[in-house]
Write a protein that holds these residues in place. Sequence first.
Motif, PDB file in Angstrom:
ATOM      1  N   GLU A 155      -5.629  -0.971   7.683  1.00  0.00           N
ATOM      2  CA  GLU A 155      -6.393  -1.733   6.691  1.00  0.00           C
ATOM      3  C   GLU A 155      -5.509  -2.722   5.938  1.00  0.00           C
ATOM      4  O   GLU A 155      -5.998  -3.688   5.384  1.00  0.00           O
ATOM      5  CB  GLU A 155      -7.088  -0.787   5.717  1.00  0.00           C
ATOM      6  CG  GLU A 155      -8.156   0.048   6.377  1.00  0.00           C
ATOM      7  CD  GLU A 155      -8.828   0.994   5.399  1.00  0.00           C
ATOM      8  OE1 GLU A 155      -8.496   0.956   4.184  1.00  0.00           O
ATOM      9  OE2 GLU A 155      -9.671   1.773   5.848  1.00  0.00           O
ATOM     10  N   CYS A 156      -4.198  -2.493   5.936  1.00  0.00           N
ATOM     11  CA  CYS A 156      -3.262  -3.367   5.225  1.00  0.00           C
ATOM     12  C   CYS A 156      -2.573  -4.322   6.198  1.00  0.00           C
ATOM     13  O   CYS A 156      -2.718  -5.531   6.090  1.00  0.00           O
ATOM     14  CB  CYS A 156      -2.231  -2.524   4.475  1.00  0.00           C
ATOM     15  SG  CYS A 156      -0.965  -3.483   3.618  1.00  0.00           S
ATOM     16  N   SER A 157      -1.801  -3.771   7.123  1.00  0.00           N
ATOM     17  CA  SER A 157      -1.064  -4.527   8.153  1.00  0.00           C
ATOM     18  C   SER A 157      -0.201  -5.656   7.591  1.00  0.00           C
ATOM     19  O   SER A 157       0.036  -6.662   8.259  1.00  0.00           O
ATOM     20  CB  SER A 157      -2.019  -5.079   9.209  1.00  0.00           C
ATOM     21  OG  SER A 157      -2.647  -4.031   9.883  1.00  0.00           O
ATOM     22  N   ASN A 206      -0.438   0.873   8.223  1.00  0.00           N
ATOM     23  CA  ASN A 206      -1.800   1.103   7.738  1.00  0.00           C
ATOM     24  C   ASN A 206      -2.685  -0.015   8.289  1.00  0.00           C
ATOM     25  O   ASN A 206      -2.500  -1.188   7.962  1.00  0.00           O
ATOM     26  CB  ASN A 206      -1.802   1.102   6.202  1.00  0.00           C
ATOM     27  CG  ASN A 206      -3.180   1.274   5.610  1.00  0.00           C
ATOM     28  OD1 ASN A 206      -4.186   1.296   6.315  1.00  0.00           O
ATOM     29  ND2 ASN A 206      -3.220   1.392   4.294  1.00  0.00           N
ATOM     30  N   CYS A 214       0.800  -1.234   0.000  1.00  0.00           N
ATOM     31  CA  CYS A 214       0.000   0.000   0.000  1.00  0.00           C
ATOM     32  C   CYS A 214       0.828   1.277   0.000  1.00  0.00           C
ATOM     33  O   CYS A 214       0.297   2.354  -0.208  1.00  0.00           O
ATOM     34  CB  CYS A 214      -0.967   0.004   1.185  1.00  0.00           C
ATOM     35  SG  CYS A 214      -0.163   0.261   2.783  1.00  0.00           S
TER      36      CYS A 214
END
Length: 82
Positions: free
Chosen positions: A34-36, A32, A7
């Motif tokens: 939402e990514c991790s 992030n 991302c």
Amino acid sequence: MFICPICGAHARTRTSRRLSELTIRQYHQCQNLECSETFTTLNSVEKLVTKRGRREPLPPDFIPKDAFPVSHYGRDQLNLSL
């Protein structure tokens, strides 16, 4: 600091493991939420930029006693005991 390859957000180094004298593997996690994404990188010494001769250890009196004000020593120090 590395950038997440998925991302593009900043990634934090979570841990590392030594693979050899000159190489380590670092484990990173994307910040992030939402990514991790978790990923690894290999860091190694590519080349030495400066060449120095063998250094002798510094003598114990390397820092002169008058380098710091007298208030840094002895009874003039702040006493934090209650």
